[in-house]
Design a protein around this motif. Structure first.
Motif, mmCIF file in Angstrom:
data_model
loop_
_atom_site.group_PDB
_atom_site.id
_atom_site.type_symbol
_atom_site.label_atom_id
_atom_site.label_comp_id
_atom_site.label_asym_id
_atom_site.label_seq_id
_atom_site.Cartn_x
_atom_site.Cartn_y
_atom_site.Cartn_z
ATOM 1 N N ALA A 1 0.842 -1.207 0.000
ATOM 2 C CA ALA A 1 0.000 0.000 0.000
ATOM 3 C C ALA A 1 0.873 1.252 0.000
ATOM 4 N N ALA A 2 1.937 1.252 0.807
ATOM 5 C CA ALA A 2 2.838 2.404 0.852
ATOM 6 C C ALA A 2 3.570 2.563 -0.480
ATOM 7 N N ALA A 3 3.983 1.453 -1.073
ATOM 8 C CA ALA A 3 4.675 1.519 -2.369
ATOM 9 C C ALA A 3 3.759 2.079 -3.451
ATOM 10 N N LEU B 1 4.443 5.413 -5.503
ATOM 11 C CA LEU B 1 4.494 5.278 -6.955
ATOM 12 C C LEU B 1 3.545 6.264 -7.626
ATOM 13 N N MET B 2 2.376 6.475 -7.038
ATOM 14 C CA MET B 2 1.445 7.464 -7.591
ATOM 15 C C MET B 2 2.065 8.855 -7.534
ATOM 16 N N TYR B 3 2.719 9.192 -6.416
ATOM 17 C CA TYR B 3 3.372 10.492 -6.304
ATOM 18 C C TYR B 3 4.501 10.615 -7.329
ATOM 19 N N HIS B 4 5.333 9.585 -7.422
ATOM 20 C CA HIS B 4 6.468 9.599 -8.347
ATOM 21 C C HIS B 4 5.992 9.739 -9.794
ATOM 22 N N THR B 5 4.926 9.033 -10.143
ATOM 23 C CA THR B 5 4.377 9.119 -11.493
ATOM 24 C C THR B 5 3.885 10.528 -11.798
ATOM 25 N N GLY B 6 3.287 11.181 -10.822
ATOM 26 C CA GLY B 6 2.867 12.574 -11.007
ATOM 27 C C GLY B 6 4.054 13.497 -11.261
ATOM 28 N N MET C 1 6.672 5.946 5.941
ATOM 29 C CA MET C 1 5.245 6.235 5.913
ATOM 30 C C MET C 1 4.420 4.975 6.193
ATOM 31 N N ALA C 2 4.948 3.799 5.851
ATOM 32 C CA ALA C 2 4.259 2.547 6.201
ATOM 33 C C ALA C 2 4.230 2.375 7.716
ATOM 34 N N PHE C 3 5.359 2.639 8.387
ATOM 35 C CA PHE C 3 5.399 2.549 9.850
ATOM 36 C C PHE C 3 4.447 3.554 10.488
ATOM 37 N N ILE C 4 4.493 4.786 10.009
ATOM 38 C CA ILE C 4 3.641 5.836 10.568
ATOM 39 C C ILE C 4 2.165 5.512 10.332
ATOM 40 N N GLY C 5 1.837 5.093 9.121
ATOM 41 C CA GLY C 5 0.456 4.751 8.799
ATOM 42 C C GLY C 5 -0.056 3.571 9.600
ATOM 43 N N ARG D 1 -8.845 -2.800 5.703
ATOM 44 C CA ARG D 1 -9.038 -2.011 4.476
ATOM 45 C C ARG D 1 -8.831 -0.528 4.734
ATOM 46 N N ALA D 2 -9.398 -0.023 5.797
ATOM 47 C CA ALA D 2 -9.229 1.399 6.122
ATOM 48 C C ALA D 2 -7.778 1.695 6.465
ATOM 49 N N ALA D 3 -7.115 0.761 7.131
ATOM 50 C CA ALA D 3 -5.705 0.937 7.479
ATOM 51 C C ALA D 3 -4.847 1.020 6.217
ATOM 52 N N MET D 4 -5.113 0.151 5.247
ATOM 53 C CA MET D 4 -4.342 0.180 3.999
ATOM 54 C C MET D 4 -4.600 1.473 3.239
ATOM 55 N N GLY D 5 -5.823 1.953 3.255
ATOM 56 C CA GLY D 5 -6.133 3.227 2.616
ATOM 57 C C GLY D 5 -5.397 4.381 3.266
ATOM 58 N N LEU D 6 -5.349 4.365 4.598
ATOM 59 C CA LEU D 6 -4.627 5.411 5.326
ATOM 60 C C LEU D 6 -3.140 5.356 5.017
ATOM 61 N N VAL D 7 -2.572 4.154 4.991
ATOM 62 C CA VAL D 7 -1.149 3.996 4.675
ATOM 63 C C VAL D 7 -0.855 4.508 3.268
ATOM 64 N N ALA D 8 -1.684 4.129 2.304
ATOM 65 C CA ALA D 8 -1.472 4.578 0.922
ATOM 66 C C ALA D 8 -1.590 6.098 0.818
ATOM 67 N N MET D 9 -2.561 6.686 1.513
ATOM 68 C CA MET D 9 -2.728 8.139 1.471
ATOM 69 C C MET D 9 -1.526 8.848 2.086
ATOM 70 N N LEU D 10 -1.077 8.381 3.246
ATOM 71 C CA LEU D 10 0.073 9.008 3.889
ATOM 72 C C LEU D 10 1.337 8.832 3.058
ATOM 73 N N ALA D 11 1.495 7.666 2.425
ATOM 74 C CA ALA D 11 2.662 7.445 1.575
ATOM 75 C C ALA D 11 2.618 8.354 0.358
ATOM 76 N N TYR D 12 1.431 8.555 -0.207
ATOM 77 C CA TYR D 12 1.301 9.476 -1.340
ATOM 78 C C TYR D 12 1.689 10.887 -0.925
#
Length: 109
Positions: free
Chosen positions: A23-25, A29-34, A58-62, A74-85
Motif C-alpha cells: 500500500a505504501a509503495a 508510486l502514484m506520487y512519483h508518477t505525477g 510512511m508505512a510505519f507511521i500509517g 481495508r481502512a488501514a491500507m487506505g490510510l497507509v497509501a494516502m500518507l505514503a502518497y
C-alpha cells in the motif's frame, strides 16, 4: 460469506506487513508518477531510490496511526497509501493546517 477483496487476499497470502508495504509503495508510486508527468524527474532515476526510505517510514507511521485509530484492514491500507502518497512533507503540511484550523476554532469559542 462475503467475497474477499484485494487487500484481504494480499493479507491472507503474504501477511499484514507485506500488504502495508505494498500500500505504501503504491502511494509513493502514484506520487512519483505525477512528478514524472510534470517532467520534474525521470521515471528511472536516482530520485526513485529516495522513495524507498519514504515509503518504509510512511508505512510505519500509517500502521501506527491505524492502530491508534483502531481501523480495520481495508481502512488501514487506505490510510497507509494516502500518507505514503503525501510523503513526509505533505503529511507535515496537512497536520500543520489541521492544527492551525483547530487552534483558530478554539480561540473563537
Amino acid at each position: 460469506m462475503p467475497e474477499k477483496g484485494l487487500i484481504d487476499t494480499i493479507t491472507a497470502l503474504w501477511g499484514g506487513a507485506i500488504a502495508t508495504l505494498i500500500a505504501a509503495a503504491m502511494g509513493r508510486l502514484m506520487y512519483h508518477t505525477g512528478e514524472v508527468r510534470a517532467r520534474r524527474r525521470a521515471f528511472f532515476g536516482r530520485e526513485l531510490l529516495w522513495e524507498i526510505p519514504a515509503l518504509v517510514a510512511m508505512a510505519f507511521i500509517g500502521e501506527a496511526l491505524s492502530s491508534y485509530l483502531a481501523l480495520d484492514g481495508r481502512a488501514a491500507m487506505g490510510l497507509v497509501a494516502m500518507l505514503a502518497y503525501l510523503g513526509p512533507r505533505g503529511t507535515t503540511a496537512m497536520l500543520e493546517r489541521l492544527w492551525r484550523g483547530r487552534s483558530i476554532d478554539e480561540n473563537e469559542a
